[in-house]
Design a protein around this motif. Structure first.
Motif, PDB file in Angstrom:
ATOM      1  N   TYR A  98       0.814  -1.212  -0.006  1.00 44.50           N
ATOM      2  CA  TYR A  98       0.041  -0.106   0.005  1.00 44.50           C
ATOM      3  C   TYR A  98       0.853   1.233  -0.094  1.00 44.50           C
ATOM      4  O   TYR A  98       0.594   2.289  -0.766  1.00 44.50           O
ATOM      5  N   ASP A 104      -4.079  -1.636  -2.360  1.00 47.19           N
ATOM      6  CA  ASP A 104      -4.748  -2.245  -1.226  1.00 47.19           C
ATOM      7  C   ASP A 104      -5.386  -3.479  -1.555  1.00 47.19           C
ATOM      8  O   ASP A 104      -4.940  -4.104  -2.381  1.00 47.19           O
ATOM      9  N   ALA A 105      -6.097  -4.218  -0.366  1.00 44.49           N
ATOM     10  CA  ALA A 105      -6.305  -5.779  -0.602  1.00 44.49           C
ATOM     11  C   ALA A 105      -7.322  -5.891  -2.034  1.00 44.49           C
ATOM     12  O   ALA A 105      -7.361  -7.028  -2.369  1.00 44.49           O
ATOM     13  N   GLY A 106      -7.778  -4.963  -2.483  1.00 45.36           N
ATOM     14  CA  GLY A 106      -8.746  -5.025  -3.570  1.00 45.36           C
ATOM     15  C   GLY A 106      -8.086  -5.362  -4.990  1.00 45.36           C
ATOM     16  O   GLY A 106      -8.658  -5.754  -5.857  1.00 45.36           O
ATOM     17  N   ARG A 193     -12.491  -2.495   9.102  1.00 43.34           N
ATOM     18  CA  ARG A 193     -12.507  -2.081   7.835  1.00 43.34           C
ATOM     19  C   ARG A 193     -11.229  -1.577   7.161  1.00 43.34           C
ATOM     20  O   ARG A 193     -10.867  -2.106   6.128  1.00 43.34           O
ATOM     21  N   ILE A 194     -10.814  -0.703   7.753  1.00 46.94           N
ATOM     22  CA  ILE A 194      -9.723   0.246   7.221  1.00 46.94           C
ATOM     23  C   ILE A 194      -8.422  -0.987   7.233  1.00 46.94           C
ATOM     24  O   ILE A 194      -7.483  -0.795   6.334  1.00 46.94           O
ATOM     25  N   SER A 196      -8.036  -4.126   7.166  1.00 44.12           N
ATOM     26  CA  SER A 196      -8.490  -5.371   6.412  1.00 44.12           C
ATOM     27  C   SER A 196      -8.257  -4.532   4.657  1.00 44.12           C
ATOM     28  O   SER A 196      -7.624  -5.392   3.756  1.00 44.12           O
ATOM     29  N   THR A 197      -8.532  -3.603   4.552  1.00 44.21           N
ATOM     30  CA  THR A 197      -8.472  -3.119   3.117  1.00 44.21           C
ATOM     31  C   THR A 197      -6.984  -2.640   2.753  1.00 44.21           C
ATOM     32  O   THR A 197      -6.531  -2.889   1.879  1.00 44.21           O
ATOM     33  N   ILE A 198      -6.245  -1.964   3.962  1.00 47.02           N
ATOM     34  CA  ILE A 198      -5.053  -1.637   3.561  1.00 47.02           C
ATOM     35  C   ILE A 198      -3.797  -2.721   3.609  1.00 47.02           C
ATOM     36  O   ILE A 198      -2.902  -2.901   2.833  1.00 47.02           O
ATOM     37  N   GLY A 200      -4.677  -6.068   4.120  1.00 44.66           N
ATOM     38  CA  GLY A 200      -5.206  -7.271   3.435  1.00 44.66           C
ATOM     39  C   GLY A 200      -5.554  -8.220   4.166  1.00 44.66           C
ATOM     40  O   GLY A 200      -5.981  -9.297   3.924  1.00 44.66           O
TER      41      GLY A 200
END
Length: 278
Positions: A98, A104-106, A193-194, A196-198, A200
Protein backbone atom coordinates in the motif's frame (compact mmCIF):
# COMPACT_ATOMS: atom_id res chain seq x y z
CA UNK A 1 23.71 -22.10 -5.52
CA UNK A 2 24.32 -18.39 -4.99
CA UNK A 3 22.26 -16.60 -2.35
CA UNK A 4 22.58 -12.99 -1.15
CA UNK A 5 20.81 -10.88 1.46
CA UNK A 6 20.90 -7.09 1.05
CA UNK A 7 19.63 -4.22 3.18
CA UNK A 8 17.51 -1.40 1.72
CA UNK A 9 18.25 2.31 1.89
CA UNK A 10 17.27 3.96 5.18
CA UNK A 11 14.59 6.04 3.42
CA UNK A 12 12.71 2.87 2.52
CA UNK A 13 12.31 1.62 6.08
CA UNK A 14 10.11 0.30 7.60
CA UNK A 15 8.19 -0.40 4.39
CA UNK A 16 11.03 -2.42 2.84
CA UNK A 17 12.68 -4.93 5.17
CA UNK A 18 15.28 -6.78 3.07
CA UNK A 19 16.27 -7.84 -0.42
CA UNK A 20 17.13 -11.41 -1.49
CA UNK A 21 18.85 -12.59 -4.64
CA UNK A 22 19.01 -16.28 -5.51
CA UNK A 23 20.71 -18.07 -8.40
CA UNK A 24 20.73 -21.83 -8.89
CA UNK A 25 22.03 -23.68 -11.95
CA UNK A 26 20.22 -26.90 -11.08
CA UNK A 27 18.13 -28.08 -14.03
CA UNK A 28 14.64 -29.48 -13.65
CA UNK A 29 12.27 -29.35 -10.70
CA UNK A 30 13.69 -28.03 -7.43
CA UNK A 31 11.29 -29.05 -4.67
CA UNK A 32 12.21 -26.96 -1.67
CA UNK A 33 11.51 -28.80 1.60
CA UNK A 34 10.40 -25.64 3.41
CA UNK A 35 8.90 -22.29 2.56
CA UNK A 36 10.21 -19.04 1.20
CA UNK A 37 7.62 -16.57 2.45
CA UNK A 38 6.85 -15.56 6.03
CA UNK A 39 3.44 -14.98 7.56
CA UNK A 40 2.44 -11.34 7.85
CA UNK A 41 4.76 -9.87 5.20
CA UNK A 42 4.36 -8.91 1.54
CA UNK A 43 6.86 -9.42 -1.26
CA UNK A 44 7.85 -8.18 -4.68
CA UNK A 45 9.09 -11.21 -6.61
CA UNK A 46 11.03 -10.94 -9.88
CA UNK A 47 11.55 -14.31 -11.58
CA UNK A 48 14.39 -13.52 -13.95
CA UNK A 49 14.95 -17.10 -15.03
CA UNK A 50 12.94 -20.28 -14.47
CA UNK A 51 9.41 -20.72 -13.17
CA UNK A 52 7.97 -20.82 -9.67
CA UNK A 53 4.83 -22.46 -8.32
CA UNK A 54 3.45 -21.90 -4.83
CA UNK A 55 1.17 -24.39 -3.07
CA UNK A 56 -0.48 -23.06 0.10
CA UNK A 57 -1.68 -25.84 2.38
CA UNK A 58 -5.26 -24.54 2.27
CA UNK A 59 -5.38 -23.25 -1.32
CA UNK A 60 -4.77 -24.67 -4.76
CA UNK A 61 -1.33 -24.15 -6.31
CA UNK A 62 -0.63 -21.12 -8.50
CA UNK A 63 2.22 -20.12 -10.79
CA UNK A 64 3.75 -16.73 -10.15
CA UNK A 65 4.06 -14.32 -13.09
CA UNK A 66 7.52 -12.99 -13.93
CA UNK A 67 6.99 -9.99 -11.67
CA UNK A 68 4.45 -10.11 -8.86
CA UNK A 69 3.33 -8.59 -5.59
CA UNK A 70 2.74 -11.48 -3.18
CA UNK A 71 0.99 -11.66 0.18
CA UNK A 72 -0.33 -11.89 2.73
CA UNK A 73 0.07 -15.65 2.93
CA UNK A 74 -1.97 -16.88 5.88
CA UNK A 75 -0.65 -20.44 5.98
CA UNK A 76 2.44 -22.50 5.27
CA UNK A 77 3.33 -22.85 1.59
CA UNK A 78 5.39 -25.20 -0.51
CA UNK A 79 7.57 -23.62 -3.20
CA UNK A 80 8.56 -25.52 -6.32
CA UNK A 81 10.79 -23.98 -8.98
CA UNK A 82 11.79 -25.08 -12.46
CA UNK A 83 15.53 -24.49 -12.75
CA UNK A 84 17.90 -23.06 -13.66
CA UNK A 85 16.47 -20.23 -11.60
CA UNK A 86 17.35 -16.61 -10.89
CA UNK A 87 15.08 -14.65 -8.57
CA UNK A 88 15.17 -11.23 -6.89
CA UNK A 89 12.84 -10.67 -3.92
CA UNK A 90 11.90 -7.51 -2.02
CA UNK A 91 10.51 -8.28 1.43
CA UNK A 92 7.96 -5.67 2.50
CA UNK A 93 6.30 -5.15 5.84
CA UNK A 94 2.57 -5.65 6.45
CA UNK A 95 1.46 -2.48 4.63
CA UNK A 96 4.41 -2.20 2.24
CA UNK A 97 2.41 -2.78 -0.95
CA UNK A 98 0.00 0.00 0.00
CA UNK A 99 2.74 2.44 0.94
CA UNK A 100 5.09 1.63 -1.93
CA UNK A 101 2.67 0.84 -4.77
CA UNK A 102 -0.65 2.24 -3.62
CA UNK A 103 -2.15 -1.27 -3.73
CA UNK A 104 -4.76 -2.22 -1.17
CA UNK A 105 -6.43 -5.60 -0.66
CA UNK A 106 -8.78 -5.06 -3.58
CA UNK A 107 -5.87 -5.31 -6.03
CA UNK A 108 -5.04 -8.90 -5.08
CA UNK A 109 -6.51 -12.18 -6.27
CA UNK A 110 -5.42 -15.49 -4.79
CA UNK A 111 -2.54 -14.01 -2.80
CA UNK A 112 -0.82 -12.15 -5.63
CA UNK A 113 -1.00 -9.47 -8.32
CA UNK A 114 0.92 -9.25 -11.60
CA UNK A 115 3.27 -6.33 -11.02
CA UNK A 116 3.53 -5.54 -14.73
CA UNK A 117 -0.21 -4.88 -15.10
CA UNK A 118 -1.53 -1.35 -14.59
CA UNK A 119 1.54 -0.23 -12.65
CA UNK A 120 4.20 2.41 -13.37
CA UNK A 121 6.92 1.60 -15.92
CA UNK A 122 9.38 1.57 -13.00
CA UNK A 123 8.76 -2.12 -12.45
CA UNK A 124 9.09 -3.12 -16.10
CA UNK A 125 12.35 -1.18 -16.28
CA UNK A 126 13.57 -2.80 -13.06
CA UNK A 127 12.64 -6.27 -14.29
CA UNK A 128 14.54 -5.70 -17.55
CA UNK A 129 17.58 -4.29 -15.72
CA UNK A 130 17.67 -7.19 -13.26
CA UNK A 131 17.40 -9.74 -16.04
CA UNK A 132 20.36 -8.19 -17.88
CA UNK A 133 22.49 -7.68 -14.76
CA UNK A 134 25.27 -10.24 -14.35
CA UNK A 135 26.89 -8.90 -11.16
CA UNK A 136 24.96 -9.79 -7.95
CA UNK A 137 26.48 -6.80 -6.14
CA UNK A 138 24.60 -4.48 -8.51
CA UNK A 139 21.20 -5.89 -7.54
CA UNK A 140 20.97 -3.85 -4.33
CA UNK A 141 21.36 -0.39 -5.96
CA UNK A 142 18.92 -1.37 -8.73
CA UNK A 143 16.27 -2.35 -6.17
CA UNK A 144 16.94 0.72 -4.02
CA UNK A 145 16.53 3.08 -6.97
CA UNK A 146 13.28 1.52 -8.16
CA UNK A 147 11.72 1.37 -4.68
CA UNK A 148 12.68 4.98 -3.91
CA UNK A 149 11.16 6.12 -7.20
CA UNK A 150 7.97 4.19 -6.48
CA UNK A 151 7.72 5.64 -2.97
CA UNK A 152 8.12 9.17 -4.32
CA UNK A 153 5.19 8.64 -6.69
CA UNK A 154 2.75 7.80 -3.91
CA UNK A 155 0.58 10.54 -2.38
CA UNK A 156 0.20 10.98 1.36
CA UNK A 157 -1.73 7.79 1.98
CA UNK A 158 -3.75 6.96 5.06
CA UNK A 159 -1.14 6.50 7.79
CA UNK A 160 -3.33 5.58 10.74
CA UNK A 161 -3.21 1.92 9.74
CA UNK A 162 0.60 2.15 9.63
CA UNK A 163 0.56 3.25 13.26
CA UNK A 164 -1.86 0.49 14.27
CA UNK A 165 0.18 -2.23 12.53
CA UNK A 166 3.42 -0.92 14.03
CA UNK A 167 1.84 -0.78 17.49
CA UNK A 168 0.69 -4.40 17.18
CA UNK A 169 4.25 -5.34 16.25
CA UNK A 170 5.71 -3.43 19.20
CA UNK A 171 3.23 -5.15 21.52
CA UNK A 172 4.09 -8.54 19.94
CA UNK A 173 0.41 -8.95 19.11
CA UNK A 174 -0.58 -8.94 22.79
CA UNK A 175 -3.32 -6.33 22.64
CA UNK A 176 -7.10 -6.65 22.47
CA UNK A 177 -9.28 -5.08 19.78
CA UNK A 178 -11.02 -3.09 22.51
CA UNK A 179 -7.68 -1.61 23.60
CA UNK A 180 -6.90 -0.70 19.97
CA UNK A 181 -10.21 1.04 19.39
CA UNK A 182 -9.77 3.01 22.62
CA UNK A 183 -6.19 3.96 21.81
CA UNK A 184 -7.00 5.21 18.29
CA UNK A 185 -10.50 6.54 18.96
CA UNK A 186 -12.28 4.54 16.27
CA UNK A 187 -15.03 1.95 16.35
CA UNK A 188 -14.25 -1.73 15.99
CA UNK A 189 -16.07 -2.04 12.60
CA UNK A 190 -14.07 0.92 11.26
CA UNK A 191 -10.83 -0.51 12.62
CA UNK A 192 -11.47 -3.87 10.99
CA UNK A 193 -12.58 -2.28 7.70
CA UNK A 194 -9.64 0.06 7.15
CA UNK A 195 -7.05 -2.41 8.44
CA UNK A 196 -8.37 -5.22 6.23
CA UNK A 197 -8.47 -2.91 3.21
CA UNK A 198 -4.92 -1.60 3.51
CA UNK A 199 -3.08 -4.51 5.10
CA UNK A 200 -5.16 -7.23 3.47
CA UNK A 201 -6.02 -9.26 6.59
CA UNK A 202 -8.09 -8.46 9.71
CA UNK A 203 -6.25 -6.94 12.69
CA UNK A 204 -7.15 -9.97 14.84
CA UNK A 205 -5.43 -12.35 12.41
CA UNK A 206 -2.40 -10.07 12.07
CA UNK A 207 -2.02 -9.89 15.85
CA UNK A 208 -2.33 -13.67 16.01
CA UNK A 209 0.43 -14.07 13.41
CA UNK A 210 2.73 -11.78 15.40
CA UNK A 211 2.13 -13.69 18.64
CA UNK A 212 2.79 -16.97 16.85
CA UNK A 213 6.02 -15.75 15.24
CA UNK A 214 7.18 -14.35 18.58
CA UNK A 215 6.60 -17.76 20.13
CA UNK A 216 8.54 -19.47 17.33
CA UNK A 217 11.39 -17.05 17.84
CA UNK A 218 11.49 -17.97 21.52
CA UNK A 219 11.45 -21.67 20.65
CA UNK A 220 14.52 -21.29 18.47
CA UNK A 221 16.44 -20.64 21.66
CA UNK A 222 15.40 -24.02 23.08
CA UNK A 223 16.47 -27.57 22.38
CA UNK A 224 13.92 -29.61 20.45
CA UNK A 225 12.56 -31.62 23.43
CA UNK A 226 11.87 -28.37 25.28
CA UNK A 227 9.25 -27.00 22.89
CA UNK A 228 6.53 -27.80 25.43
CA UNK A 229 7.98 -25.19 27.79
CA UNK A 230 5.38 -22.39 28.29
CA UNK A 231 5.89 -19.91 25.49
CA UNK A 232 5.10 -16.19 25.48
CA UNK A 233 2.87 -16.52 28.54
CA UNK A 234 0.69 -13.39 28.52
CA UNK A 235 -3.02 -12.72 29.09
CA UNK A 236 -3.39 -13.11 25.29
CA UNK A 237 -1.07 -16.02 24.55
CA UNK A 238 -0.13 -19.32 26.15
CA UNK A 239 0.89 -22.88 25.27
CA UNK A 240 -2.64 -23.98 24.31
CA UNK A 241 -3.04 -21.02 21.97
CA UNK A 242 0.38 -21.71 20.45
CA UNK A 243 -0.63 -25.30 19.63
CA UNK A 244 -3.90 -24.05 18.12
CA UNK A 245 -2.06 -21.47 16.00
CA UNK A 246 0.57 -24.00 14.92
CA UNK A 247 -2.20 -26.21 13.59
CA UNK A 248 -3.88 -23.23 11.89
CA UNK A 249 -0.78 -21.92 10.12
CA UNK A 250 1.03 -25.21 9.44
CA UNK A 251 -1.75 -27.84 9.39
CA UNK A 252 0.37 -30.17 11.50
CA UNK A 253 1.05 -30.75 15.18
CA UNK A 254 3.93 -28.84 16.82
CA UNK A 255 5.68 -32.11 17.69
CA UNK A 256 6.95 -31.80 14.10
CA UNK A 257 8.70 -28.59 15.17
CA UNK A 258 12.20 -28.11 13.80
CA UNK A 259 14.55 -25.17 13.47
CA UNK A 260 12.25 -22.83 11.59
CA UNK A 261 12.50 -19.13 10.84
CA UNK A 262 12.07 -16.65 8.03
CA UNK A 263 14.33 -16.39 5.05
CA UNK A 264 16.13 -13.59 6.90
CA UNK A 265 17.56 -16.12 9.35
CA UNK A 266 19.17 -18.31 6.69
CA UNK A 267 22.94 -18.42 6.61
CA UNK A 268 24.17 -16.88 3.37
CA UNK A 269 26.61 -19.74 2.76
CA UNK A 270 24.03 -22.45 3.40
CA UNK A 271 23.83 -24.57 0.25
CA UNK A 272 20.96 -26.82 1.36
CA UNK A 273 17.97 -24.65 2.18
CA UNK A 274 16.76 -21.44 0.67
CA UNK A 275 14.39 -20.43 3.43
CA UNK A 276 11.70 -21.48 5.80
CA UNK A 277 8.31 -20.12 6.79
CA UNK A 278 7.29 -18.60 10.07
Amino acid sequence: MNFHIYHPADALRPFVKQYYYWEDDTRGIIQLPQNLFALGDQYLVFILEGKAEIKPVNHKAFTLPEAAVLGHLTCACQLQVQGPVKVAVVQLNAYGAYRLLGMDAGHFTNYYRNLLLDTPSIWQELFTALRLEQAPQQVEPLLDTACLQALALQPDNLREVDNIADYLLIMQGNVSMEALTTRYGISRPTLERIFSTIVGIPPQLYARMIRYKTALSALRQLNLPEWQTPVAATPFYNQAMFIKDYLLFNHQAPSYFANVGTIAHMQVNNLHQVAVAS
